[in-house]
Enzyme design. Structure first.
Site, short mmCIF file in Angstrom:
data_model
loop_
_atom_site.label_atom_id
_atom_site.label_comp_id
_atom_site.label_asym_id
_atom_site.label_seq_id
_atom_site.Cartn_x
_atom_site.Cartn_y
_atom_site.Cartn_z
N CYS A 170 0.80 -1.23 0.00
CA CYS A 170 0.00 0.00 0.00
C CYS A 170 0.83 1.27 0.00
O CYS A 170 0.27 2.37 -0.06
CB CYS A 170 -0.96 -0.01 1.18
SG CYS A 170 -2.16 -1.36 1.10
N HIS A 310 -2.71 8.93 5.62
CA HIS A 310 -3.05 7.58 5.15
C HIS A 310 -4.50 7.30 5.52
O HIS A 310 -5.27 6.81 4.69
CB HIS A 310 -2.11 6.55 5.76
CG HIS A 310 -2.34 5.16 5.26
ND1 HIS A 310 -2.04 4.78 3.98
CD2 HIS A 310 -2.87 4.07 5.87
CE1 HIS A 310 -2.37 3.51 3.80
NE2 HIS A 310 -2.87 3.06 4.94
N GLU A 321 -0.93 6.61 13.12
CA GLU A 321 -0.60 7.77 12.30
C GLU A 321 -0.68 9.07 13.08
O GLU A 321 0.18 9.95 12.93
CB GLU A 321 -1.54 7.82 11.09
CG GLU A 321 -1.23 8.92 10.11
CD GLU A 321 -2.03 8.81 8.83
OE1 GLU A 321 -1.69 9.52 7.88
OE2 GLU A 321 -2.99 8.02 8.79
N LYS A 342 -9.42 8.87 1.62
CA LYS A 342 -9.99 7.52 1.60
C LYS A 342 -11.43 7.53 2.08
O LYS A 342 -12.19 6.60 1.80
CB LYS A 342 -9.15 6.58 2.46
CG LYS A 342 -7.78 6.25 1.89
CD LYS A 342 -7.06 5.23 2.75
CE LYS A 342 -5.67 4.91 2.22
NZ LYS A 342 -4.70 6.01 2.40
N HIS A 347 -9.82 2.78 -0.30
CA HIS A 347 -8.40 2.44 -0.23
C HIS A 347 -8.06 1.55 -1.43
O HIS A 347 -8.38 0.36 -1.44
CB HIS A 347 -8.12 1.71 1.08
CG HIS A 347 -6.66 1.47 1.36
ND1 HIS A 347 -5.66 1.67 0.42
CD2 HIS A 347 -6.03 1.02 2.49
CE1 HIS A 347 -4.50 1.37 0.95
NE2 HIS A 347 -4.69 0.98 2.19
N PHE A 406 0.91 -3.08 4.66
CA PHE A 406 1.18 -4.38 5.25
C PHE A 406 2.66 -4.74 5.06
O PHE A 406 3.27 -4.41 4.05
CB PHE A 406 0.32 -5.45 4.59
CG PHE A 406 -1.11 -5.47 5.06
CD1 PHE A 406 -1.55 -4.64 6.07
CD2 PHE A 406 -2.02 -6.34 4.50
CE1 PHE A 406 -2.86 -4.65 6.51
CE2 PHE A 406 -3.33 -6.38 4.92
CZ PHE A 406 -3.76 -5.55 5.93
#
Length: 423
Positions: A170, A310, A321, A342, A347, A406
């Site tokens: 990502c 993010h 975050e 998002k 996403h 991830f």
């Protein structure tokens, strides 16, 4: 590194939920509209999460031939259409030497949709362990090799210089832009078409995220299902899309009097070596990536005017975050607008970092911060200024975009407003 070589964005192309093209994309974001809905690309009834942000994409209407639509996976179709828009926007085609021209694309999942459908076909919907390759597509090899997408763009861009793919989950959309910018700074190219594309709204992807309960189960209200930093958030909404940029060495752009959106001033990536899916609350690695990116850009934290978060709408990511921004920006973190797009476009995995970079460049151009949609009940643990619901007029000289993926990947990208003499 060649001394003094700076990198700017001179073209932007977008395929996104809510519209094809950068103008439609910006209209969606600045209006705070959401493009999340019930999945329509396949029958999602058996799945826990049945919500996604799909692109209303018609290959023929987007200028692709029937042959191209059959040959290319949806991911490559997005990339080609966005690249054509970026190249037309830039006007660079034919203005650079082929050996000084490159292509770098990012993707997390490659040709997932085609691989998923082809496996179902050759295995008789999964009934046969021994598959019958006779029924497979003649383009199956291209689906297996993500570099096929970059190769197709190289033909369009007349690129005979560096061509490749970055796949870091990502964070791919941020990492590929940083890599492409470095290639120009180091003198390997003058122009690189770069960005990221993913189209992975497929049964296998939905099943994988269902298994770890990372996606939302808020199926009754899909338009408000993505709720970054909201107390009621319960997972992210899967998306798809693509953003492509023309990156150009600054003096090369000036010689042809090119319009400049922003300068790619700094970037950095870190890995927490902690967990494939988990995040520690302290946000140490993301904070370090932010600090390193700002150092490369020669900026103090107090010079950041906007953070594109993010903001995935998972509880651990939003906490991670928030703490990372406090750690890296200090007290200034409380004084600047932060938002997650998002909330509107979901996403899109490897593509989202590129789409968020496009949002930052357009925010700089329009002096508007896109909002965080669906943010009605602030989480006390997420206590920054997340620009809830409505866009905000705000002059932006420096924008910071962060990404988390991830495997523990944490990346940051810094964009500056165009240099005065190139604006």
């Amino acid at each position: 590194m060649s001394e003094g070589r700076r990198v700017v964005i001179t073209g932007i192309g977008v395929v996104s939920p809510g519209g094809v093209g950068r103008k439609q994309y910006w209209q969606l974001l600045s209006a705070g509209r959401t493009a999340t809905r019930t999945i329509s690309l396949f029958d999602a009834a058996p799945f826990r999460s049945r919500v996604a942000a799909e692109c209303d994409f018609d290959p023929a209407a987007a200028g692709l031939s029937r042959r191209q639509a059959r040959q290319w996976d949806r991911t490559t179709q997005f990339a080609v259409v966005a690249a054509r828009e970026a190249l037309e926007d830039s006007g660079v085609l034919g203005q650079s030497e082929p050996y000084r021209t490159g292509v770098m694309m990012g993707t997390a999942c490659g040709s997932t949709m085609s691989l998923d459908s082809e496996y179902a076909l050759v295995s008789d919907e999964g009934k046969s362990w021994l598959v019958d390759e006779f029924h497979g597509s003649p383009y199956l090899y291209d689906y297996f090799v993500p570099s096929s997408m970059a190769a197709e763009l190289a033909w369009i861009c007349e690129a005979e210089g560096p061509v490749g793919v970055v796949s870091t989950g990502c964070t791919s959309g941020v990492d590929v832009l940083g890599h492409a910018a470095d290639l120009i700074r180091e003198g390997h190219a003058d122009v690189i078409t770069t960005g990221a594309s993913d189209a992975a709204i497929s049964p296998i992807t939905v099943a994988c995220f269902d298994a770890i309960k990372a996606t939302t189960a808020r199926n009754d209200t899909p338009e408000t299902a993505s709720r970054p930093f909201d107390r009621t958030r319960n997972g992210f909404v899967l998306g798809e899309g693509c953003a492509v940029f023309v990156l150009e060495e600054l003096e090369h752009a000036r010689r042809r009097d090119a319009r400049v959106y922003a300068e790619v001033a700094g970037h950095a990536s870190r890995c927490n070596a902690y967990s494939m899916t988990g995040l520690s609350d302290d946000g140490l690695e993301m904070a370090d990536a932010v600090t390193a990116a700002l150092d490369m850009a020669r900026h103090d934290p107090a010079e950041v005017d906007y953070v594109n978060a993010h903001g995935s709408a998972t509880k651990q990511n939003d906490r991670h975050e928030t703490n990372a921004l406090k750690r890296s920006l200090g007290g200034h973190a409380y004084d600047i607008p932060v938002s997650s797009i998002k909330s509107m476009i979901g996403h899109s995995l490897g593509a989202i970092g590129a789409l968020e970079t496009a949002a930052c460049a357009l925010a700089i151009e329009h002096s508007v911060v896109p909002p965080t949609a669906n943010l009605h009940e602030s989480d006390p643990e997420c206590d920054l200024d997340y620009v809830p619901l409505v866009a905000r007029e705000h002059r932006i000289a420096t924008a910071l975009s962060v990404a988390s993926g991830f495997g523990g990947f944490q990346s940051a990208l810094v964009l500056d407003a165009p240099p005065r003499s190139a604006a």
